[in-house]
Motif scaffolding. Structure first.
Motif, short mmCIF file in Angstrom:
data_model
loop_
_atom_site.label_atom_id
_atom_site.label_comp_id
_atom_site.label_asym_id
_atom_site.label_seq_id
_atom_site.Cartn_x
_atom_site.Cartn_y
_atom_site.Cartn_z
N VAL A 5 -38.92 -13.30 31.39
CA VAL A 5 -38.80 -14.63 30.47
C VAL A 5 -37.64 -14.89 30.19
O VAL A 5 -36.88 -14.03 29.92
N LEU B 8 -43.67 -23.95 22.44
CA LEU B 8 -42.95 -23.90 21.45
C LEU B 8 -43.31 -24.47 20.06
O LEU B 8 -43.58 -25.59 19.80
N SER C 232 -35.49 -24.42 25.26
CA SER C 232 -36.03 -24.45 26.74
C SER C 232 -36.69 -22.74 26.79
O SER C 232 -36.34 -22.01 26.32
N PHE C 233 -37.69 -22.93 27.82
CA PHE C 233 -38.47 -21.60 27.77
C PHE C 233 -39.15 -21.68 29.21
O PHE C 233 -39.93 -22.51 29.79
N SER C 234 -38.91 -20.69 29.79
CA SER C 234 -39.47 -20.42 31.35
C SER C 234 -40.23 -18.98 31.30
O SER C 234 -39.49 -18.17 30.87
N THR C 235 -41.31 -18.81 32.19
CA THR C 235 -41.40 -17.69 32.62
C THR C 235 -41.94 -17.87 34.09
O THR C 235 -42.06 -18.98 34.58
N ALA D 8 -44.80 -20.91 31.54
CA ALA D 8 -43.83 -21.85 30.62
C ALA D 8 -43.05 -22.51 31.44
O ALA D 8 -42.33 -21.92 32.12
N TRP E 80 -32.20 -21.89 23.08
CA TRP E 80 -32.03 -23.05 21.99
C TRP E 80 -30.63 -23.45 21.74
O TRP E 80 -29.78 -22.51 21.69
N PHE F 207 -41.34 -19.23 20.33
CA PHE F 207 -41.75 -19.28 21.67
C PHE F 207 -42.87 -18.41 22.11
O PHE F 207 -42.87 -17.16 21.90
N LEU G 173 -35.71 -17.77 27.44
CA LEU G 173 -35.80 -18.66 26.54
C LEU G 173 -34.40 -18.99 25.90
O LEU G 173 -33.39 -18.32 25.90
#
Length: 293
Positions: free
Chosen positions: A186, A150, A197-200, A207, A190, A133, A188
């Motif tokens: 952050v 990713l 999934s990945f968010s900031t 992300a 799996w 990530f 993230l």
């Protein structure tokens, strides 16, 4: 997974689990420059504990050029089923006329423990079966960065070149500005049934990836976690704090399918087939395609 409705054998045989194991580290109480936390983790390169105004944090890279560092976390049980990771990152650049560089990545997989990466903001290039990530902060406006994305397992690119075109997903755009500092949460995750999934929240370009398929990546309980970063010809300080890694998946009814998987495909996470054996549970066939759930 929905296309075939056939689950991996390991998942079918999995017993009921809640969260299996947790690693939590806020780096508080350690002296300036500490590299051994006494918890099985390992720091290499420029990585060390750095006191800040109110607490201590992991300083991955200093605000100078030519840094390369990594923080390794040992293997955790049930990571092969999935994991969720949260942390805060502070990224700072000195106003010197150059863009922030180069970024960092959080990776999971067959990572050589105790090593640095040749291209850390891209994960571990040349190492098979690594899911990364990334927060790549260099060269805003180019066709390869910066990006949040990713990396595709087993195809993490090569040192000196971008792999964004072969990523599972990425978003190009400036992450933060020259001479600026930002602190951003952050998250993230799996899940072997749902993907990555990945968010900031708080960068100029954030992300925002949900359940990206990770076909070909199975995970393994022997795999480890690592955060790696570098500065090339420019500078950038990267601080990590409040790191929490939780492995495993929740399977309330114990039918070998995670709650997240069942909810995603309209199944009941509390029915292992005892209530509705035709549609629910591992042996059910809710879409009548002749294949079991």
């Amino acid at each position: 997974m929905k296309a075939s409705k056939t689950l991996p054998l390991a998942l079918l045989l999995a017993s009921t689990t809640a969260w299996a194991e947790e690693y939590s580290q806020n780096f508080d109480g350690f002296a300036d420059g500490t590299t051994d936390l006494g918890d099985g983790s390992f720091m290499i390169g420029n990585a060390n504990v750095e006191p800040q105004v109110f607490d201590e944090q992991l300083r991955l890279t200093e605000n100078t050029n030519s840094n390369n560092a990594a923080f390794h976390i040992p293997a955790m049980s049930d990571s092969s089923q999935g994991f969720t990771v949260t942390f805060d990152v502070t990224m700072t650049d000195t106003a010197d006329g150059t863009n922030p560089a180069d970024g960092f990545a959080f990776s999971y997989g067959a990572i050589p423990f105790g090593t640095t990466s040749p291209l850390p903001e891209e994960g571990w290039p040349g190492t098979d079966m690594v899911l990364s990530f990334e927060i790549d902060t260099w060269d805003a406006g180019s066709d390869w960065g910066p990006a949040v994305g990713l990396n595709r397992p087993a195809n993490v690119g090569a040192a000196g070149g971008s792999n964004h075109s072969s990523s599972l997903g990425y978003t190009s755009g400036q992450i933060f500005a020259e001479g600026e500092s930002r602190t951003v949460p952050v998250t993230l995750s799996w899940d072997r049934g749902l993907g990555a999934s990945f968010s900031t929240s708080g960068f100029i370009t954030d992300a925002n990836f949900v359940n990206l398929p990770t076909k070909g990546f199975e995970g393994d309980d022997s795999y480890t976690f690592a955060i790696a970063g570098r500065t090339g010809g420019a500078n950038e300080e990267v601080l990590i704090d409040n790191l929490v890694i939780t492995t495993g998946v929740t399977d309330t009814d114990g039918d070998g399918m995670s709650d997240a998987y069942e909810i995603n495909y309209g199944l009941d996470p509390e029915d292992d087939g005892s209530i509705d054996p035709v549609l629910e549970g591992a042996d059910g066939d809710f879409d009548s395609d002749g294949l079991s759930n």
